[in-house]
Write an enzyme that holds these catalytic residues in place. Sequence first.
Site, mmCIF file in Angstrom:
data_model
loop_
_atom_site.group_PDB
_atom_site.id
_atom_site.type_symbol
_atom_site.label_atom_id
_atom_site.label_comp_id
_atom_site.label_asym_id
_atom_site.label_seq_id
_atom_site.Cartn_x
_atom_site.Cartn_y
_atom_site.Cartn_z
ATOM 1 N N ASN A 74 23.236 23.575 131.605
ATOM 2 C CA ASN A 74 24.219 24.059 132.592
ATOM 3 C C ASN A 74 25.349 24.875 131.945
ATOM 4 O O ASN A 74 26.264 25.313 132.642
ATOM 5 C CB ASN A 74 24.744 22.912 133.486
ATOM 6 C CG ASN A 74 25.719 21.993 132.775
ATOM 7 O OD1 ASN A 74 26.154 22.268 131.663
ATOM 8 N ND2 ASN A 74 26.057 20.885 133.420
ATOM 9 N N LYS A 75 25.274 25.129 130.633
ATOM 10 C CA LYS A 75 26.342 25.894 129.977
ATOM 11 C C LYS A 75 26.102 27.400 130.129
ATOM 12 O O LYS A 75 25.052 27.819 130.613
ATOM 13 C CB LYS A 75 26.431 25.511 128.494
ATOM 14 C CG LYS A 75 26.750 24.028 128.284
ATOM 15 C CD LYS A 75 28.049 23.624 128.955
ATOM 16 C CE LYS A 75 28.495 22.204 128.629
ATOM 17 N NZ LYS A 75 27.641 21.142 129.198
ATOM 18 N N ASN A 76 27.083 28.213 129.696
ATOM 19 C CA ASN A 76 27.000 29.662 129.954
ATOM 20 C C ASN A 76 25.835 30.319 129.213
ATOM 21 O O ASN A 76 25.373 31.383 129.607
ATOM 22 C CB ASN A 76 28.320 30.341 129.605
ATOM 23 C CG ASN A 76 29.417 29.952 130.586
ATOM 24 O OD1 ASN A 76 29.315 28.909 131.242
ATOM 25 N ND2 ASN A 76 30.440 30.786 130.709
#
Length: 375
Positions: free
Chosen positions: A182-184
């Site tokens: 879910n990180k960039n």
Amino acid sequence: MSILPFTRPTLGDEEQQAVNEVLASGWLTTGPKVDTLEQALADYIGGGVSVRLLNSATSALEAALMASNVGPGDEVILPAMSFTATANVVLRVGAMPIFVDVDALSRNLAVQQVEAAMTPRTRAVMPVHFAGLPVEMGPLYDLAERNRLIVIEDAAQAIGSQVDGRMIGAAGNPVCFSFHPNKNMTTIEGGAIASSDRQLLRRIERMRFHGIERDAQGNMDVPQWGGKMNLADVNAAIGLVQLSRLDAFNRRRRELAQLYIKLLPQHAALLMPRDQAGHSWHMLCVCIDFDALGVSRTGFQQRLQKLGVGTGVHYPAMHLFSLYRSYGYGPGDFPEAERIGEQTLTLPLFPGMQDADVEKVCTAVSQLLRGEDAP
Ligand SMILES: Cc1ncc(COP(=O)(O)O)c(C=O)c1O
């Protein structure tokens, strides 16, 4: 009706092909792709720092604390509102997490409260760049320098965030990133530490793989304790593609966040997060006074779900978890963290979203704020 999730990684043919190439190469675990991604991340972050990859940000934070000799008898100051890994790693190395409250708008560590939390046992401060919004580091580094404290930045949510045009991580102190899905940008699971301290990185390099060191002839020695925290080449190959797309991802995140800021209504019960240049918009977390609306957060989320909008909660105040209550923390200790913990709601934000998706979310939230129920 399809539900818009609050987050979704953007993975495509290029990542697929990169994985296939590694699988075909015969070298699957830590190898040349890890070396290449470490160099690419160091170039991306700038400031002459070096990067070491690990299998998560949790491992990176833990290794950074251990390699800095933070341990039993030491205290580490950190914000009361973050993902629980930030505090858990401190306990894991045998030190004591000392929480301080967060700022209502930035949701970052209230730097002016750090001094009051310091004791003769304080060894380190761990600021968190919450949701990608950079902490005001100047005053914090000044305070740390005056009191000889180590600063280890939890930038799990802040790859690509900038302060005055400089990347988070470029200053030289240990800074840890996460590449969870879910990180960039993602390596599926994975993390990294950036630092300009070569000796610290050398210790972390050994620590991430059983403490092993080899001489020029390949003979093995174990000069220090080590665990199993290395990243595999399959993951690094995905990371290389993701890093090449990161600036475009972050630009799109920013556009979507600004559309939210424009379209969400002014409402007494709604508090928007702060924007500033350099924010990488990892998440868009609003605060809603659910009591004033006469609805529970769960009820509000269920109604949004009926309107096709998925949401998340990031995060409950950590000091109220039973583990941290067992160390003497309790309700009333950190009022802003507690209020945010009760009122925060994460709305969908990921680069694959269309403008129409933001419009749909804003229409749904506006409807519920007006007290109109979902069908
Ligand atoms: C602030 C913060 N710190 C640490 C972590 C841990 O990251 P990882 O899942 O890579 O271990 C996360 C993950 O969400 C996080 O948000």
